[in-house]
Motif scaffolding. Structure first.
Motif, PDB file in Angstrom:
ATOM      1  N   PHE A 252       0.835  -1.204   0.000  1.00  0.00           N
ATOM      2  CA  PHE A 252       0.000   0.000   0.000  1.00  0.00           C
ATOM      3  C   PHE A 252       0.868   1.252   0.000  1.00  0.00           C
ATOM      4  N   ALA A 253       1.970   1.211   0.739  1.00  0.00           N
ATOM      5  CA  ALA A 253       2.873   2.365   0.773  1.00  0.00           C
ATOM      6  C   ALA A 253       3.436   2.656  -0.609  1.00  0.00           C
ATOM      7  N   ILE A 254       3.729   1.604  -1.368  1.00  0.00           N
ATOM      8  CA  ILE A 254       4.256   1.787  -2.718  1.00  0.00           C
ATOM      9  C   ILE A 254       3.163   2.250  -3.671  1.00  0.00           C
ATOM     10  N   ARG A 255       1.983   1.635  -3.587  1.00  0.00           N
ATOM     11  CA  ARG A 255       0.911   1.938  -4.538  1.00  0.00           C
ATOM     12  C   ARG A 255       0.248   3.280  -4.268  1.00  0.00           C
ATOM     13  N   VAL A 256       0.046   3.604  -2.985  1.00  0.00           N
ATOM     14  CA  VAL A 256      -0.695   4.818  -2.626  1.00  0.00           C
ATOM     15  C   VAL A 256       0.205   5.834  -1.933  1.00  0.00           C
ATOM     16  N   GLY A 257       0.985   5.382  -0.975  1.00  0.00           N
ATOM     17  CA  GLY A 257       1.941   6.275  -0.328  1.00  0.00           C
ATOM     18  C   GLY A 257       1.359   7.210   0.698  1.00  0.00           C
ATOM     19  N   LEU A 258       0.198   6.855   1.270  1.00  0.00           N
ATOM     20  CA  LEU A 258      -0.415   7.652   2.332  1.00  0.00           C
ATOM     21  C   LEU A 258      -0.630   6.785   3.563  1.00  0.00           C
ATOM     22  N   PHE A 300      -5.107   5.751  -7.880  1.00  0.00           N
ATOM     23  CA  PHE A 300      -5.302   6.682  -8.986  1.00  0.00           C
ATOM     24  C   PHE A 300      -5.147   8.129  -8.513  1.00  0.00           C
ATOM     25  N   LEU A 301      -5.812   8.475  -7.414  1.00  0.00           N
ATOM     26  CA  LEU A 301      -5.746   9.841  -6.900  1.00  0.00           C
ATOM     27  C   LEU A 301      -4.318  10.202  -6.491  1.00  0.00           C
ATOM     28  N   SER A 302      -3.621   9.242  -5.895  1.00  0.00           N
ATOM     29  CA  SER A 302      -2.244   9.495  -5.477  1.00  0.00           C
ATOM     30  C   SER A 302      -1.349   9.781  -6.671  1.00  0.00           C
ATOM     31  N   ASN A 303      -1.522   9.009  -7.733  1.00  0.00           N
ATOM     32  CA  ASN A 303      -0.704   9.205  -8.931  1.00  0.00           C
ATOM     33  C   ASN A 303      -1.040  10.518  -9.634  1.00  0.00           C
ATOM     34  N   LEU A 305      -2.406  13.250  -8.341  1.00  0.00           N
ATOM     35  CA  LEU A 305      -2.214  14.446  -7.531  1.00  0.00           C
ATOM     36  C   LEU A 305      -0.910  14.441  -6.752  1.00  0.00           C
ATOM     37  N   ASP A 306      -0.083  13.410  -6.988  1.00  0.00           N
ATOM     38  CA  ASP A 306       1.199  13.297  -6.316  1.00  0.00           C
ATOM     39  C   ASP A 306       1.021  13.368  -4.788  1.00  0.00           C
ATOM     40  N   LEU A 307       0.195  12.477  -4.255  1.00  0.00           N
ATOM     41  CA  LEU A 307      -0.143  12.486  -2.835  1.00  0.00           C
ATOM     42  C   LEU A 307       0.851  11.747  -1.962  1.00  0.00           C
ATOM     43  N   SER A 308       1.652  10.875  -2.560  1.00  0.00           N
ATOM     44  CA  SER A 308       2.542  10.036  -1.758  1.00  0.00           C
ATOM     45  C   SER A 308       3.442  10.868  -0.868  1.00  0.00           C
ATOM     46  N   ILE A 309       3.598  10.419   0.371  1.00  0.00           N
ATOM     47  CA  ILE A 309       4.477  11.131   1.304  1.00  0.00           C
ATOM     48  C   ILE A 309       5.914  10.645   1.180  1.00  0.00           C
ATOM     49  N   TYR A 310       6.153   9.657   0.337  1.00  0.00           N
ATOM     50  CA  TYR A 310       7.491   9.058   0.255  1.00  0.00           C
ATOM     51  C   TYR A 310       8.290   9.634  -0.922  1.00  0.00           C
TER      52      TYR A 310
END
Length: 310
Positions: A252-258, A300-303, A305-310
């Motif tokens: 999940f951290a890799i796919r979404v990053g939140l 999808f939203l993370s990609n 909107l660049d939401l990942s914190i990593y």
């Protein structure tokens, strides 16, 4: 702080993507009452600039399930330091399913590895019961309402269904009694009933977006009220990042990053440091107990909107 804009178009694309995966996974039918949900529901709710925006079935109520474990731990931190709580439950990621008996049996320190798996949450409820006694669930419900932004209640039907199918959870609490992790005079039925009721609290994605906002805004809600301290919010974000989606947390951290916390009711609540709120819902689950469509919508939203914190 970077500004994130959830446009109507992006939310619509994310929801349509989620709909494409609604046939994937399965509802949590090991709790009979959860097998009755409409598996075709899907929703996204966000809070940005203090404004709520929702799409899909955002008013549909479902049981909070394991998402409440975030709130349970926040109550525990209100009464004990994290160092004290670590004598009873760790803060390490889980390598086994959320209801694993084997992981508890083989735990290096003979304690649940984190408070977001069932064994960890049950012992947190036992600790809270030691403080609040017969008022424990009332305290949990009040705190949950603060996190969610409105007064909520629980489903008596779901709580009863959980109680009647609670074989694994009973195994976990009796194993902790056998290990001496819980005192022999622990009120087992009261602790379990409180846990089942807490998991049966009814929410929707708009409630969870408010919870997301609180944790993302260092504990302050939309009206400026402190629900938890900034330090408590930081601890919760950290645990959500490492343990919030069970043994899928690394993926999940890799796919979404939140940081996020899922529940087998189909909801996923996220967190960040951007003073925004984001939550999704779709009841069919992957094999780890996370919403199948929900994970894809968040990815999808993370990609986009660049939401990942990593």
């Amino acid at each position: 702080m970077r500004t994130i804009i959830y446009t109507d178009e992006i939310l619509e694309e994310a929801l349509n993507l989620g709909r494409k995966y609604l046939h994937e996974g399965a509802v949590a039918d090991y709790i009979p009452e959860l097998a009755k949900v409409n598996a075709n529901k899907v929703a996204i709710s966000v809070i940005e600039d203090g404004n709520l925006k929702s799409i899909g079935d955002s008013k549909v109520r479902f049981s909070i399930q394991s998402i409440v474990k975030v709130i349970l731990y926040s109550l525990a931190m209100k009464n004990y330091k994290v160092a004290e709580l670590k004598k009873y439950v760790g803060v390490r990621p889980s390598a086994k399913p959320f209801n694993s008996v084997i992981e508890l049996e083989l735990s290096e320190k003979r304690i649940p590895v984190n408070p977001f798996i069932n064994a960890g949450a049950i012992i947190i409820v036992a600790i809270l019961y030691n403080v609040y006694r017969e008022k424990t669930f009332d305290v949990i419900l009040e705190k949950t309402s603060e996190f969610l932004g409105e007064e909520v209640d629980y489903s008596r039907e779901i709580a009863q269904s959980e109680k009647e199918s609670s074989f694994t959870n009973r195994t976990l609490i009796y194993l902790m009694l056998a290990k001496g992790l819980l005192p022999s005079d622990t009120k087992v039925e009261e602790v379990l009933d409180t846990y089942f009721k807490a998991c049966s609290i009814l929410v929707n994605t708009e409630n969870l977006a408010h919870m997301s906002y609180v944790i993302s805004n260092d504990g302050i809600d939309l009206e400026g009220k402190e629900i938890i301290t900034p330090r408590e919010a930081r601890v919760l974000r950290s645990l959500m990042a490492t343990c919030g989606t069970y043994d899928y947390s690394g993926d999940f951290a890799i796919r979404v990053g939140l940081p996020a916390k899922s529940g087998v009711g189909g909801g996923i609540v996220t967190a960040s440091k951007n003073k925004t709120g984001l939550a999704v819902y779709a009841p069919r689950l992957d094999k780890h107990g996370n919403s199948y469509s929900g994970v894809r919508m968040l990815e999808f939203l993370s990609n986009e909107l660049d939401l990942s914190i990593y």
